[in-house]
Design a protein around this motif. Structure first.
Motif, short mmCIF file in Angstrom:
data_model
loop_
_atom_site.label_atom_id
_atom_site.label_comp_id
_atom_site.label_asym_id
_atom_site.label_seq_id
_atom_site.Cartn_x
_atom_site.Cartn_y
_atom_site.Cartn_z
N GLU A 54 0.81 -1.23 0.00
CA GLU A 54 0.00 0.00 0.00
C GLU A 54 0.84 1.28 0.00
O GLU A 54 0.29 2.37 0.08
CB GLU A 54 -0.96 -0.01 1.20
N TYR A 55 2.15 1.16 -0.12
CA TYR A 55 2.98 2.35 -0.09
C TYR A 55 2.93 3.06 -1.44
O TYR A 55 3.15 2.44 -2.48
CB TYR A 55 4.44 2.01 0.22
N LYS A 56 2.64 4.37 -1.39
CA LYS A 56 2.59 5.14 -2.64
C LYS A 56 3.69 6.20 -2.69
O LYS A 56 4.16 6.57 -3.75
CB LYS A 56 1.22 5.84 -2.77
N LYS A 57 4.03 6.72 -1.52
CA LYS A 57 5.03 7.78 -1.48
C LYS A 57 5.98 7.58 -0.30
O LYS A 57 5.63 6.90 0.67
CB LYS A 57 4.36 9.15 -1.31
N VAL A 58 7.13 8.21 -0.40
CA VAL A 58 8.07 8.26 0.72
C VAL A 58 8.28 9.72 1.07
O VAL A 58 8.47 10.55 0.18
CB VAL A 58 9.42 7.62 0.35
N LYS A 59 8.19 10.02 2.35
CA LYS A 59 8.46 11.38 2.80
C LYS A 59 9.58 11.33 3.83
O LYS A 59 9.46 10.63 4.84
CB LYS A 59 7.20 11.99 3.42
N VAL A 60 10.65 12.06 3.54
CA VAL A 60 11.82 12.05 4.42
C VAL A 60 11.94 13.42 5.09
O VAL A 60 11.76 14.45 4.44
CB VAL A 60 13.10 11.75 3.61
N SER A 61 12.21 13.43 6.38
CA SER A 61 12.31 14.70 7.13
C SER A 61 13.51 14.70 8.06
O SER A 61 13.98 13.65 8.49
CB SER A 61 11.06 14.92 7.98
N LEU A 62 13.95 15.93 8.37
CA LEU A 62 14.89 16.11 9.49
C LEU A 62 14.04 16.29 10.74
O LEU A 62 13.06 17.03 10.73
CB LEU A 62 15.74 17.37 9.30
N CYS A 63 14.46 15.63 11.82
CA CYS A 63 13.67 15.64 13.05
C CYS A 63 14.56 16.04 14.23
O CYS A 63 15.73 15.66 14.29
CB CYS A 63 13.11 14.25 13.32
N TYR A 64 13.98 16.79 15.15
CA TYR A 64 14.72 17.19 16.34
C TYR A 64 15.04 15.97 17.20
O TYR A 64 14.13 15.20 17.54
CB TYR A 64 13.90 18.17 17.18
N ALA A 65 16.29 15.82 17.56
CA ALA A 65 16.67 14.75 18.48
C ALA A 65 16.18 15.13 19.88
O ALA A 65 16.02 16.33 20.18
CB ALA A 65 18.18 14.58 18.46
N PRO A 66 15.94 14.14 20.74
CA PRO A 66 15.40 14.42 22.08
C PRO A 66 16.17 15.52 22.82
O PRO A 66 15.55 16.36 23.49
CB PRO A 66 15.53 13.07 22.80
N VAL A 67 17.48 15.56 22.67
CA VAL A 67 18.28 16.55 23.40
C VAL A 67 17.91 17.99 22.99
O VAL A 67 18.04 18.92 23.79
CB VAL A 67 19.79 16.26 23.19
N SER A 68 17.41 18.16 21.75
CA SER A 68 17.04 19.50 21.28
C SER A 68 15.55 19.80 21.46
O SER A 68 15.07 20.85 21.05
CB SER A 68 17.41 19.66 19.81
N GLN A 69 14.83 18.85 22.06
CA GLN A 69 13.39 19.06 22.30
C GLN A 69 13.10 19.49 23.73
O GLN A 69 12.06 20.08 24.00
CB GLN A 69 12.62 17.76 22.03
#
Ligand SMILES: *[C@@H]1O[C@H](CO)[C@@H](O)[C@H](O)[C@H]1NC(C)=O
Length: 196
Positions: free
Chosen positions: A70-85
């Motif tokens: 069922e996969y149609k797209k891939v979305k890649v993101s940069l995410c804040y690591a816990p230390v920066s949250q």
């Protein structure tokens, strides 16, 4: 008659809203299958500079973890690591992905393929922080159905040059104000000399 029409209209609106709700059912991270194996090129704790450094992200389907039918797209993101949250509500992790603030910076969104690679130059508006990379598989409705990420192993740091740019702007502002002030001052002196 008018009242019946009104009731009918309300019913239609209600049904439409119901469909809308279910079509946009909230995806919960804890319920997604971790079927994507994701890597990012920075070495652990490497420091990258916005606007300059390029990272390479790869993903591939881990077929033992699930199928990609069922996969149609891939979305890649940069995410804040816990230390920066920590202590920052606006970067907080929510299991409900509609509310989640962890992954705010899009690297790419493209048609799904079982393996893929993308080169990404760290954008200038990425704040100074520690990041990891996450990829989501989206179904036909655009809802996240699976994911993969570089946590907990690999995080890297981004240093934004926006801070530098801001101080340059401030300095430029101060100097131009100063030069206008000195121009006015000398104009005044000259005028005084002439009058005397
Ligand atoms: C693939 O998935 C299996 C089952 O979830 C897991 O045990 C394995 O570590 C995964 N392999 C990789 C390379 O992520």
């Amino acid at each position: 008659m008018a009242r019946q029409g009104m009731a009918m209209a309300l019913l239609v609106v209600g049904l439409a809203a119901g469909c809308w709700e279910s079509a946009n059912a909230a995806a919960m991270l804890s319920q997604l299958k971790p079927t994507l194996a994701v890597t990012a090129s920075p070495t652990p704790n490497q420091v990258l500079h916005g606007g300059e450094d390029v990272i390479t992200v790869t993903w591939s389907l881990n077929a033992t973890a699930g199928t990609d039918a069922e996969y149609k797209k891939v979305k890649v993101s940069l995410c804040y690591a816990p230390v920066s949250q920590k202590g920052r509500e606006w970067r907080k992790t929510h299991d409900d992905l509609k509310k989640d603030k962890t992954c705010q910076f899009k690297v790419t969104e493209q048609a799904y393929a079982a393996t893929g690679t993308v080169e990404y130059r760290v954008a200038l508006d990425i704040p100074t922080a520690t990041y990891f990379v996450r990829a989501y598989a989206l179904d036909a409705s655009g809802t996240q159905v699976a994911y993969g990420q570089t946590l907990p192993g690999a995080t890297f740091d981004v240093i934004s040059i926006t801070g530098v740019t801001t101080s340059i702007k401030v300095a430029a502002g101060v100097f131009s104000t100063f030069s206008i002030a000195s121009l006015a001052f000398f104009f005044f002196i000259e005028k005084r000399k002439k009058n005397n």
